[in-house]
Design a protein around this motif. Structure first.
Motif, PDB file in Angstrom:
ATOM      1  N   TYR A 221       0.835  -1.199   0.000  1.00 46.89           N
ATOM      2  CA  TYR A 221       0.000   0.000   0.000  1.00 46.89           C
ATOM      3  C   TYR A 221       0.874   1.256   0.000  1.00 46.89           C
ATOM      4  O   TYR A 221       1.979   1.257   0.549  1.00 46.89           O
TER       5      TYR A 221
ATOM      6  N   ILE B 190      -5.184  -0.061  -3.322  1.00 45.20           N
ATOM      7  CA  ILE B 190      -6.540  -0.241  -2.811  1.00 45.20           C
ATOM      8  C   ILE B 190      -7.513  -0.023  -3.966  1.00 45.20           C
ATOM      9  O   ILE B 190      -7.400   0.971  -4.693  1.00 45.20           O
ATOM     10  N   SER B 191      -8.441  -0.940  -4.146  1.00 47.56           N
ATOM     11  CA  SER B 191      -9.393  -0.830  -5.241  1.00 47.56           C
ATOM     12  C   SER B 191     -10.375   0.316  -4.990  1.00 47.56           C
ATOM     13  O   SER B 191     -10.529   0.787  -3.861  1.00 47.56           O
TER      14      SER B 191
ATOM     15  N   GLN C  67     -12.917  -0.761  -2.420  1.00 45.76           N
ATOM     16  CA  GLN C  67     -12.384  -0.708  -1.056  1.00 45.76           C
ATOM     17  C   GLN C  67     -12.334   0.726  -0.544  1.00 45.76           C
ATOM     18  O   GLN C  67     -12.705   1.006   0.595  1.00 45.76           O
ATOM     19  N   TRP C  68     -11.859   1.630  -1.408  1.00 48.00           N
ATOM     20  CA  TRP C  68     -11.719   3.022  -1.007  1.00 48.00           C
ATOM     21  C   TRP C  68     -13.082   3.619  -0.686  1.00 48.00           C
ATOM     22  O   TRP C  68     -13.233   4.368   0.285  1.00 48.00           O
TER      23      TRP C  68
ATOM     24  N   ALA D 220     -15.669   1.970   0.373  1.00 48.18           N
ATOM     25  CA  ALA D 220     -16.179   1.355   1.602  1.00 48.18           C
ATOM     26  C   ALA D 220     -15.517   1.940   2.848  1.00 48.18           C
ATOM     27  O   ALA D 220     -16.123   1.978   3.928  1.00 48.18           O
ATOM     28  N   ILE D 221     -14.278   2.425   2.715  1.00 47.45           N
ATOM     29  CA  ILE D 221     -13.566   2.991   3.861  1.00 47.45           C
ATOM     30  C   ILE D 221     -14.278   4.231   4.387  1.00 47.45           C
ATOM     31  O   ILE D 221     -14.350   4.473   5.594  1.00 47.45           O
TER      32      ILE D 221
ATOM     33  N   ALA E 204     -13.544  -1.075   7.167  1.00 49.59           N
ATOM     34  CA  ALA E 204     -13.207  -1.559   5.827  1.00 49.59           C
ATOM     35  C   ALA E 204     -11.755  -1.282   5.444  1.00 49.59           C
ATOM     36  O   ALA E 204     -11.310  -1.670   4.363  1.00 49.59           O
ATOM     37  N   HIS E 205     -11.012  -0.628   6.334  1.00 55.17           N
ATOM     38  CA  HIS E 205      -9.615  -0.286   6.045  1.00 55.17           C
ATOM     39  C   HIS E 205      -8.769  -1.555   6.009  1.00 55.17           C
ATOM     40  O   HIS E 205      -8.916  -2.429   6.860  1.00 55.17           O
ATOM     41  N   PRO E 206      -7.858  -1.708   5.037  1.00 55.44           N
ATOM     42  CA  PRO E 206      -6.992  -2.895   5.017  1.00 55.44           C
ATOM     43  C   PRO E 206      -6.063  -2.926   6.221  1.00 55.44           C
ATOM     44  O   PRO E 206      -5.693  -1.877   6.762  1.00 55.44           O
TER      45      PRO E 206
END
Length: 381
Positions: free
Chosen positions: A44, A64-65, A68-69, A71-72, A109-111
């Motif tokens: 990342y 980050i897709s 994903q972004w 959803a964060i 939702a953060h990786p």
């Protein structure tokens, strides 16, 4: 220096060249983040440009897709490690960011991130951003940090050049804003000087026609014809001035959508068939998109008003890193050398100037009775 997939002098050079190619701030930020993640082989990467209210004016991520972004959630605030890099202006290299006492957690939702390398981007004494990487792709025995001192040194070099690229991009955008403001001011004066005079003449002529209606209908008819001519001239001058303004749609929708909408309107408004097609076109620098739109508008105006065409086709295609625009009509055509020698240009000088002004080329192919093709090529960013 850590051995990533593209380590070495070539990789560093490629990253710096990539940064120097872009003039738009957002493009520069994306290039910096992608280059840093690739050079240091991290999972990342992110870069935040702070605002004056405890948040970030811009925040760009890589690794980050989009889903994903999204959803964060909202952009992060200036807190924890990010705040430390911005306010203390020092590098941070951690074996596990989650165990740092300044760590304040992240959204659901953060990786998940562990080892961390971050440092401020500085322009002199001013911190203009924070660049950080997480989760280096390498073995990490005993919970040690995957990022090394060599990685930190490389990221420092990249950040120094990033500061230059970001500052240049900001200066470019500011210069463009000033140019637009100056152009709008110039157009306002032109509108006042030209259109206002036409409207004043229009009013006087209409008054004269009204006074003549009863005692001299023939002269009144002539005055009314003059009213119609003045109104047409005023409308043409107003249209010419307004078309010089950069349309909001170009900023919001991009070149392809703006051209498509413009051509759909022309197709409905004229008896000629006007079509548009595009293939594989990527976003271009704003100056190139605007120049292409203006050239398309000028070429379409010539085809629909002067050529007698029944079919006008506009295509926009990807060409290398740039794009090529073609406006083709089946109208009367002309001999380009004769047009030039007669002092008539049909907007060709303006189109060539717009094209060359953004590093592009313009080609005109025409002959009497064989229609016309205007082709503009731009290099992209």
């Amino acid at each position: 220096m850590s051995q990533g997939p593209r380590s070495g002098l070539y990789a560093v050079s490629a990253a710096l060249l990539a940064m120097s190619r872009h003039l738009e701030v957002r493009d520069v930020l994306k290039t910096i983040v992608a280059s840093a993640r690739e050079l240091l082989d991290a999972q990342y990467a992110a870069l935040g440009v702070p605002d004056d209210h405890g948040g970030f004016a811009q925040f760009v991520v890589d690794g980050i897709s989009d889903a994903q972004w999204k959803a964060i959630g909202p952009l992060p605030r200036q807190h924890g490690i990010l705040a430390a890099m911005l306010h203390e202006a020092r590098p941070e290299r951690l074996a596990d960011v989650r165990k740092d006492p300044r760590f304040e957690g992240w959204p659901g939702a953060h990786p998940d991130m562990s080892d961390f390398l971050g440092l401020p981007i500085r322009d002199g004494d001013e911190v203009i951003g924070a660049l950080f990487l997480a989760n280096k792709n390498c073995p990490k025995p005993d919970g040690s940090c995957g990022f090394t001192e060599d990685d930190e040194e490389l990221l420092t070099i990249l950040a120094q050049h990033a500061a230059i690229a970001l500052t240049n991009a900001r200066l470019y955008e500011r210069s463009r804003e000033l140019t637009i403001a100056e152009e709008r001011s110039r157009l306002a004066h032109e509108l006042h000087d030209a259109v206002s005079q036409k409207l004043f003449s229009l009013r006087l002529t209409a008054q004269a026609a009204a006074a003549l209606v009863d005692r001299d209908p023939a002269r009144a008819k002539g005055e009314l014809q003059q009213v119609a001519a003045l109104a047409a001239e005023a409308a043409d001058e107003l249209r010419a001035a307004v078309v010089e303004l950069r349309p909001t749609a170009l900023d919001e929708d991009g070149l392809v959508a703006t051209l498509r909408t413009h051509i759909q309107v022309l197709d409905r408004a004229h008896s000629a068939r006007v079509t548009f097609s595009s293939c594989g076109v990527r976003a271009l620098p704003a100056s190139q998109e605007e120049a292409m739109l203006r050239v398309a508008q000028e070429a379409l105006h010539n085809a629909l008003r002067h050529s007698g065409a029944t079919q006008v086709d506009v295509t926009l295609e990807r060409y290398g890193q740039g794009a090529v625009l073609r406006v083709t009509d089946n109208g009367s055509g002309f001999e380009p050398t004769v047009i030039r020698s007669a002092g008539r240009h049909l907007g060709l000088v303006s189109m060539r100037d717009r094209s060359s002004g953004v590093g592009g080329t313009l080609t005109v192919k025409s002959a009497p009775g064989k229609g016309t093709t205007i082709e503009m090529e731009v290099p992209g960013g």
